[in-house]
Design a protein around this motif. Structure first.
Motif, short mmCIF file in Angstrom:
data_model
loop_
_atom_site.label_atom_id
_atom_site.label_comp_id
_atom_site.label_asym_id
_atom_site.label_seq_id
_atom_site.Cartn_x
_atom_site.Cartn_y
_atom_site.Cartn_z
N UNK A 50 0.82 -1.20 0.00
CA UNK A 50 0.00 0.00 0.00
C UNK A 50 0.87 1.26 0.00
N UNK A 51 0.46 2.24 -0.83
CA UNK A 51 1.16 3.52 -0.81
C UNK A 51 0.96 4.22 0.54
N UNK A 52 -0.23 4.04 1.13
CA UNK A 52 -0.49 4.64 2.44
C UNK A 52 0.43 4.03 3.50
N UNK A 53 0.67 2.73 3.39
CA UNK A 53 1.60 2.07 4.31
C UNK A 53 3.00 2.68 4.19
N UNK A 54 3.43 2.97 2.96
CA UNK A 54 4.73 3.58 2.75
C UNK A 54 4.78 4.97 3.38
N UNK A 55 3.70 5.75 3.23
CA UNK A 55 3.65 7.08 3.81
C UNK A 55 3.68 7.02 5.33
N UNK A 56 2.90 6.10 5.89
CA UNK A 56 2.88 5.97 7.36
C UNK A 56 4.26 5.56 7.89
N UNK A 57 4.99 4.76 7.14
CA UNK A 57 6.34 4.37 7.56
C UNK A 57 7.26 5.59 7.64
#
Length: 537
Positions: free
Chosen positions: A493-500
């Protein structure tokens, strides 16, 4: 305010036309005050032709042209017969065309001095020998011989070894006749991009002195920082008025973009003064356009550089910090040169001396001299390494540079995707064939490396795996006070990458700046960024 001598390689035209002339005559005096046979290697567009033109008028005794220069009251003004052989515009498709071009040069010179050279009908080498003899007898003076771009026919055919060797043989025959005429030659200077080992010039003329690395002549071509400030002061002031920058701010930017060339490897003198030089072509174009751009690398990359790199599998990391000696540059013919030596002679790399005067031999370390050269080499290497034609790479790099400037994340992603679409299939096949267990991790590393190289080609500051307190960001791009922190994922997920990014604090080192956090998801099936999200903080 004097005009800029853009594209003018004739000394008389510069002086008569009220153009800026950066006075290099003290170096020419040191070089030409006594009899000598010299060779000088410098990259393209570094002023070799203007230097030879200046020597031409010196030896022609045209004193009035040098009023106000350093050499004016020091030179013994007398006229010598001068043979100037400029291979810059010679057609090089065939040996026959090269031979015809050489004959034409010699014919024009013989007509200038009103001497006949019948042997020119046989071949150019006989013609050169006869021309030297007849001029010597007619004027009862030794002859001056100036040769520019002596190896151009070989360089133009660098990817065709058989043809390059035929050109080398032709030139070897032509230059070899100089040996028998040494007693009739007062001064010989041969200039070119590279030094050959088998090109008759150097095997026959065993008393030819190579001054390419000589510290006495390291600043003879190119502009020193002091010369830029002295001769271009009015142009600098005009740029400051256009931009509102201080002089110190401007000169710091200017040095980083166009300075940095060292031809003896000595970057600073004993007093700490910088001895490196600017590329003169880039300096003139900058003050003409009044904006920063890679003028030298955009116009100084002849096709033979691109063709050479296409035939060599080389990465940027393999080129940098290479340790070389002066003798390394004359061990190989140019088509067999290791890439780091080839690019150093072509002007994309410069050298820094590591050893002292008491060392067994001087050892140099290679590095990229400035932003202009770096942009050129990044695009060339990206094109050849990824097997994408140079025109496409240049177009995409320009689009990405604009997207970075405009903070246009959508456009940035589209440009990156257009490159991924051209290279993804090779990565997938290679990783699948290798049987690597963690296939997605290896794909992620591949896409990250492509992205870093693409960003680097725009000239911005790029960091890969830059550390923060809790980990490393995949890609960090810094430009003009703006920072882009990018995290890549494959089939996640792109959102997962952002949250990281936020959880790991990858952006924390850039507090106080305009920062964009960007999460991207790349599909392993399509090889493209299928999803991205970003936040501005």
């Amino acid at each position: 305010m004097k005009d800029l001598p853009l594209g003018i390689g004739d000394y008389k035209r510069i002086i008569k036309g009220n153009f800026i002339y950066v006075d290099k005559t003290r170096y020419l005096y040191e070089l030409a005050k006594k009899e000598g046979l010299y060779f000088l290697s410098r990259p393209r567009r570094f002023g070799k032709s203007l230097m030879l033109s200046t020597l031409y008028y010196l030896f022609k005794g045209e004193k009035e042209l040098f009023e106000g220069t350093w050499i004016y009251d020091k030179w013994e003004w007398q006229e010598y017969p001068v043979i100037r052989i400029d291979l810059t515009d010679i057609k090089t498709e065939t040996v026959e065309k090269v031979e015809f071009g050489l004959k034409l040069i010699l014919k024009n010179t013989s007509e200038e001095y009103d001497v006949e050279i019948p042997s020119l009908e046989i071949d150019a080498s006989y013609g050169l020998s006869e021309l030297i003899n007849r001029l010597y007898r007619k004027y009862n003076k030794q002859v001056i011989v100036l040769i520019d771009e002596y190896e151009k026919p070989v360089l133009d055919n660098i990817t065709d070894k058989e043809k390059a060797e035929k050109m080398r043989k032709e030139l070897r025959s032509f230059y070899s006749v100089l040996k028998a005429q040494m007693d009739k030659i007062r001064f010989l200077l041969i200039t070119g991009l590279t030094k050959f080992t088998k090109m008759g010039v150097f095997s026959a003329l065993n008393n030819l002195e190579d001054i390419s690395f000589d510290e006495k002549y390291a600043q003879m071509l190119g502009y020193t920082h002091e010369e830029v400030v002295q001769y271009f002061g009015e142009y600098i002031q005009r740029y400051l008025e256009l931009t509102g920058l201080s002089k110190e701010e401007f000169l710091e930017m200017f040095r980083e973009y166009y300075d940095g060339y060292s031809f003896d490897g000595i970057w600073y003198d004993e007093g700490g003064k910088d001895r490196r030089v600017y590329n003169p072509f880039a300096v003139l174009l900058f003050f003409s356009k009044m904006r920063f751009a890679p003028y030298w690398s955009d116009s100084g990359a002849p096709s033979f550089v691109y063709e050479y790199l296409k035939g060599h599998n080389v990465s940027k990391n393999e080129l940098l910090k290479q340790k070389v000696s002066e003798s390394d540059f004359s061990q190989w013919e140019i088509e067999d040169n290791p890439p780091h030596l080839f690019l150093a002679q072509a002007g994309y790399l410069t050298q820094r001396l590591l050893t002292t005067r008491t060392s067994l031999q001087p050892i140099y370390e290679l590095s990229i001299p400035n932003t202009d050269a770096r942009l050129g080499i990044e695009k060339l290497l990206f094109s050849t390494e990824q097997k994408i034609d140079l025109a496409t790479v240049t177009s995409k790099v320009n689009a990405l540079a604009y997207a970075i400037e405009a903070r246009d994340i959508q456009e940035m992603v589209e440009v990156i995707n257009s490159i991924y679409a051209r290279v993804s299939w090779r990565a997938r096949k290679q990783i699948e064939r290798s049987g690597k267990e963690d296939r997605l991790t290896h794909l992620e590393v591949f896409y990250q490396s492509i992205m870093v190289s693409l960003f680097e080609s725009t000239g911005v500051n790029v960091e890969s795996e830059e550390e923060s307190a809790k980990g490393r960001a995949d890609v960090v791009v810094k430009y003009n006070g703006v920072v882009y922190v990018i995290e890549l994922k494959v089939d996640r997920s792109a959102q997962e990458a952002l949250e990281q990014i936020k959880a790991k604090g990858y952006h924390e080192p850039y507090k106080g700046k305009e920062v964009y956090l960007i999460g991207m998801n790349i599909s392993s099936k399509t090889g493209k960024i299928e999803e991205f999200v970003y936040e501005k903080i």
